[in-house]
Design an enzyme around this catalytic site. Sequence first.
Site, short mmCIF file in Angstrom:
data_model
loop_
_atom_site.label_atom_id
_atom_site.label_comp_id
_atom_site.label_asym_id
_atom_site.label_seq_id
_atom_site.Cartn_x
_atom_site.Cartn_y
_atom_site.Cartn_z
N CYS A 242 0.83 -1.21 0.00
CA CYS A 242 0.00 0.00 0.00
C CYS A 242 0.86 1.26 0.00
O CYS A 242 0.48 2.27 -0.60
CB CYS A 242 -0.94 -0.01 1.19
SG CYS A 242 -2.23 -1.29 1.08
N VAL A 243 2.00 1.22 0.67
CA VAL A 243 2.90 2.37 0.63
C VAL A 243 3.35 2.64 -0.80
O VAL A 243 3.32 3.78 -1.28
CB VAL A 243 4.13 2.15 1.54
CG1 VAL A 243 5.17 3.25 1.32
CG2 VAL A 243 3.71 2.13 3.02
#
Length: 340
Positions: free
Chosen positions: A94-95
């Site tokens: 997700c980063v």
Amino acid sequence: MVRAVLRGSLRDIRHVRAVPPEDAQGLVARVYAQAERDFGVVAPPLALHSGAPRVLAASWLLLRETLLVEGRVGRAVKEAVAVEVSRANACPYCVDIHQATLETSPRLSPGSPGGGAAQWIRSGAGRGERAPFTAGEAPEIIGVALTFHYLNRMVSVFLDESPVPARTPAAARGPILRTVARAMRPAAGPPRPGEGNVLLPPAPPGPWWAGTGPVADAVGRSAAAVDDAARWVPWPVRRLLESRLEAWDGSPPGLGRTWLEEALASSLPPLAEHLPAARLALLTAFAPYQVAETDVTAFREQYPGDRKLVELTAWASLTTAALLAARLAGSPARTHRQES
């Protein structure tokens, strides 16, 4: 080309089989159609829920109404919050995606509504410092935090550490991620508030911090749908997770599993016949990166198929995310400055 690559990446989802867009029917097809229109693609973090249609719809409502719909708070601010929450949860997938989306978004101008929210989260939000946003902005900002506390856990269980193949040269990773991020844009203009909420039946509104608008409606409908889908989860498993959350300070449990075995042992004998479900629920809530194939196999021996696997992990993830969002919000008097 990027959309084709992203669709192909549905095959990389672990433990469950995602419904391909061309085979989707009923509620799954309706969610996929909205995702294609408002997000540009049916991405793996969404599609991994497709074995449990109501949970799929719930995850989409949360993502759409908090992150994608721009109300008082712009998309760039929300992406920055998504990055910080994902970083805190050690979710590199997700980063990667949301950092790339942030880098391809318009620059924040000084004084943007909620512009200090990401830094506030990074520096330890909820520890007595006033939130740098108004009560009217809180539903979107705290809502994004809720959504990513939830999605980070599901992604850690079901996806690899990065959407980019492991053999990709380091110098190419950034350009690829930014190209993917540019493809993840609405196909028909900015998403309009509340249009996703019709996918699930009405429910009591979300928590106090969500206010009374579309975000509150989405959180309420999503929470009700997930809880109803997971109604089969045995009472001893529910009680164990709730009691552990009540005593949790939010810090990660560490690399080993001593904490897990101690928690399970302390709840015997009522938990004895439900150990696989209890183990998977605790891992999902507190250390999703520790979920192993053996944990999933043991769970499937009692509960074959994908639906209950998605429902259990979604329930554990959203229960945990709701607690963390509430702590982040604090009390109205302490964390939210008055509207100017």
